[in-house]
Scaffold this motif. Sequence first.
Motif, PDB file in Angstrom:
ATOM      1  N   GLN A 213       0.327  -1.148  -0.042  1.00 50.72           N
ATOM      2  CA  GLN A 213       0.338   0.235  -0.078  1.00 50.72           C
ATOM      3  C   GLN A 213       0.535   1.364   0.045  1.00 50.72           C
ATOM      4  OE1 GLN A 213      -3.151  -0.003  -0.716  1.00 50.72           O
ATOM      5  NE2 GLN A 213      -3.858  -2.009   0.060  1.00 50.72           N
ATOM      6  N   PHE A 214       1.401   1.386   0.031  1.00 45.93           N
ATOM      7  CA  PHE A 214       2.701   2.612   1.246  1.00 45.93           C
ATOM      8  C   PHE A 214       3.905   3.114  -1.046  1.00 45.93           C
ATOM      9  CE2 PHE A 214       7.147   3.629   1.489  1.00 45.93           C
ATOM     10  CZ  PHE A 214       7.635   4.725   1.494  1.00 45.93           C
ATOM     11  N   LEU A 215       4.131   2.020  -1.295  1.00 45.47           N
ATOM     12  CA  LEU A 215       4.996   1.836  -2.801  1.00 45.47           C
ATOM     13  C   LEU A 215       3.511   2.296  -3.090  1.00 45.47           C
ATOM     14  CD1 LEU A 215       7.259  -1.077  -2.612  1.00 45.47           C
ATOM     15  CD2 LEU A 215       7.676   1.037  -2.331  1.00 45.47           C
ATOM     16  N   LYS A 216       2.499   1.863  -3.552  1.00 43.49           N
ATOM     17  CA  LYS A 216       1.260   2.296  -4.664  1.00 43.49           C
ATOM     18  C   LYS A 216       0.972   3.561  -4.379  1.00 43.49           C
ATOM     19  CE  LYS A 216      -3.488   0.676  -5.720  1.00 43.49           C
ATOM     20  NZ  LYS A 216      -4.695   0.202  -5.400  1.00 43.49           N
ATOM     21  N   ALA A 217       1.019   4.613  -2.981  1.00 42.93           N
ATOM     22  CA  ALA A 217      -0.158   5.218  -3.221  1.00 42.93           C
ATOM     23  C   ALA A 217       1.325   6.016  -2.785  1.00 42.93           C
ATOM     24  CB  ALA A 217      -0.005   5.360  -1.321  1.00 42.93           C
ATOM     25  N   ARG A 218       2.319   6.675  -3.184  1.00 40.73           N
ATOM     26  CA  ARG A 218       3.699   6.941  -2.507  1.00 40.73           C
ATOM     27  C   ARG A 218       3.916   7.417  -4.822  1.00 40.73           C
ATOM     28  NH1 ARG A 218       9.070   5.521  -5.102  1.00 40.73           N
ATOM     29  NH2 ARG A 218      10.397   7.110  -4.688  1.00 40.73           N
ATOM     30  N   ASN A 219       3.722   6.489  -4.895  1.00 41.48           N
ATOM     31  CA  ASN A 219       4.343   6.701  -6.658  1.00 41.48           C
ATOM     32  C   ASN A 219       3.026   7.390  -7.474  1.00 41.48           C
ATOM     33  OD1 ASN A 219       6.499   5.699  -6.593  1.00 41.48           O
ATOM     34  ND2 ASN A 219       5.609   3.190  -7.345  1.00 41.48           N
ATOM     35  N   ALA A 220       1.528   7.209  -6.704  1.00 39.95           N
ATOM     36  CA  ALA A 220       0.172   7.675  -6.914  1.00 39.95           C
ATOM     37  C   ALA A 220       0.612   9.020  -6.649  1.00 39.95           C
ATOM     38  CB  ALA A 220      -0.710   7.186  -6.559  1.00 39.95           C
ATOM     39  N   ILE A 221       1.210   9.471  -5.660  1.00 42.68           N
ATOM     40  CA  ILE A 221       1.117  11.183  -4.958  1.00 42.68           C
ATOM     41  C   ILE A 221       2.309  11.657  -6.280  1.00 42.68           C
ATOM     42  CG2 ILE A 221       1.317  12.381  -3.276  1.00 42.68           C
ATOM     43  CD1 ILE A 221      -0.229  10.218  -1.261  1.00 42.68           C
ATOM     44  N   ALA A 222       3.841  10.843  -5.891  1.00 42.88           N
ATOM     45  CA  ALA A 222       4.802  11.883  -6.357  1.00 42.88           C
ATOM     46  C   ALA A 222       4.708  11.995  -7.594  1.00 42.88           C
ATOM     47  CB  ALA A 222       5.862  10.838  -6.603  1.00 42.88           C
ATOM     48  N   HIS A 223       3.268  11.074  -8.873  1.00 39.82           N
ATOM     49  CA  HIS A 223       3.909  11.871  -9.884  1.00 39.82           C
ATOM     50  C   HIS A 223       1.979  12.130 -10.489  1.00 39.82           C
ATOM     51  CE1 HIS A 223       7.764   8.962 -10.572  1.00 39.82           C
ATOM     52  NE2 HIS A 223       6.648   8.203 -10.264  1.00 39.82           N
ATOM     53  N   ALA A 224       1.756  12.251  -9.647  1.00 36.70           N
ATOM     54  CA  ALA A 224       0.048  13.388  -8.921  1.00 36.70           C
ATOM     55  C   ALA A 224      -0.417  12.268 -10.433  1.00 36.70           C
ATOM     56  CB  ALA A 224       0.319  14.687  -9.719  1.00 36.70           C
ATOM     57  N   ALA A 225      -1.157  10.838 -10.179  1.00 33.10           N
ATOM     58  CA  ALA A 225      -1.700  10.265 -10.925  1.00 33.10           C
ATOM     59  C   ALA A 225      -3.185  10.073 -10.449  1.00 33.10           C
ATOM     60  CB  ALA A 225      -0.821   8.680 -10.915  1.00 33.10           C
ATOM     61  N   SER A 226      -3.457   9.628 -11.425  1.00 33.19           N
ATOM     62  CA  SER A 226      -5.234   9.632 -11.051  1.00 33.19           C
ATOM     63  C   SER A 226      -5.637   7.640 -10.349  1.00 33.19           C
ATOM     64  CB  SER A 226      -6.067   9.428 -12.576  1.00 33.19           C
ATOM     65  OG  SER A 226      -6.983   9.457 -12.346  1.00 33.19           O
ATOM     66  N   SER A 227      -5.930   8.714  -9.436  1.00 30.32           N
ATOM     67  CA  SER A 227      -5.887   7.133  -8.622  1.00 30.32           C
ATOM     68  C   SER A 227      -6.944   7.443  -7.076  1.00 30.32           C
ATOM     69  CB  SER A 227      -4.546   6.891  -8.023  1.00 30.32           C
ATOM     70  OG  SER A 227      -4.697   6.360  -6.792  1.00 30.32           O
ATOM     71  N   GLY A 228      -7.445   6.746  -7.005  1.00 31.69           N
ATOM     72  CA  GLY A 228      -8.192   6.377  -5.746  1.00 31.69           C
ATOM     73  C   GLY A 228      -8.004   6.848  -4.163  1.00 31.69           C
ATOM     74  N   ILE A 229      -6.861   6.802  -4.137  1.00 34.89           N
ATOM     75  CA  ILE A 229      -5.734   6.782  -2.904  1.00 34.89           C
ATOM     76  C   ILE A 229      -6.226   9.170  -2.809  1.00 34.89           C
ATOM     77  CG2 ILE A 229      -3.690   8.241  -4.415  1.00 34.89           C
ATOM     78  CD1 ILE A 229      -4.066   5.539  -1.152  1.00 34.89           C
TER      79      ILE A 229
END
Length: 284
Positions: A213-229
Amino acid sequence: MEVTLRGGENSITLVAPEPVPLEDFETQLAVFQTMLTFAADLPCGQLTLIATEASGQTVNVFGRDKYAPFERSTRAPVEYSLRFAGDWIQHTIERWWAAYSEWKPVLYILAGLRYQPGYVDADVILSSAAIESVATALQLHEAPRLSSDESRPILEALESLTGLDHAQKEAVAQLKGDLGRTTFRSKVEQLIRQVDDDVWQRARVSVKEWTKQFLKARNAIAHAASSGIWEDGVLLRGIRDANWIVLTLVILTHVGIPDAAIDRAAERLGTRYGPRYRDIEIFT
């Protein structure tokens, strides 16, 4: 010079046997302030300094806060992550001083996470940066994405390309570099192994689920990706608090805290944070 830090019924006195400028002494205070913040898991502000000069004259110093602690309810001492007791504390303070010099960005981040009620996604990124910096400071070398045998046929194919222009040659060079690039996941997994499995169990952290969960959230936030996080506030807060537990236990281990004290810290952290997140699998 000596300075006394008072808090309620307790006080701590720091002594410099040789006269030093107040600015130099404040460097030592900053190191100790960060350690107290880490130990209590609460802001620890320098509200007033009462300094005694070499001549014996007492000087009151006000308003020298680096951070102004925001309003926050206090907790019973039983919840502290670190107690200044036992014959091992001097060794721990020496290790903390060394870590402060070597890991200065990391310990600044730790203090900042407790001094400011930031946006939870920003806290996740800040604590992620601290986790990566700690792993780097501990010289945990990440594993390449592919082994040498797995990389060889790809490299041979790239070497066979001819007639490339400058831009294409740069792209090929980047691809070659990517084959040997180390991964953040590997660094995180190595960091986890610095702490015994039974300690993670006492802290109620499922390291396998946290890592995912940490890696998934970190990558999504760091790259401003479209994500449900972005909309999952409970999960974000859970990741942030689990990051704090991971950093705390790794640092306690590094500065030489005895195993029994680490076990107690893990239990306190698990008791404090675990019950908040009964519906997410990061906490057991």
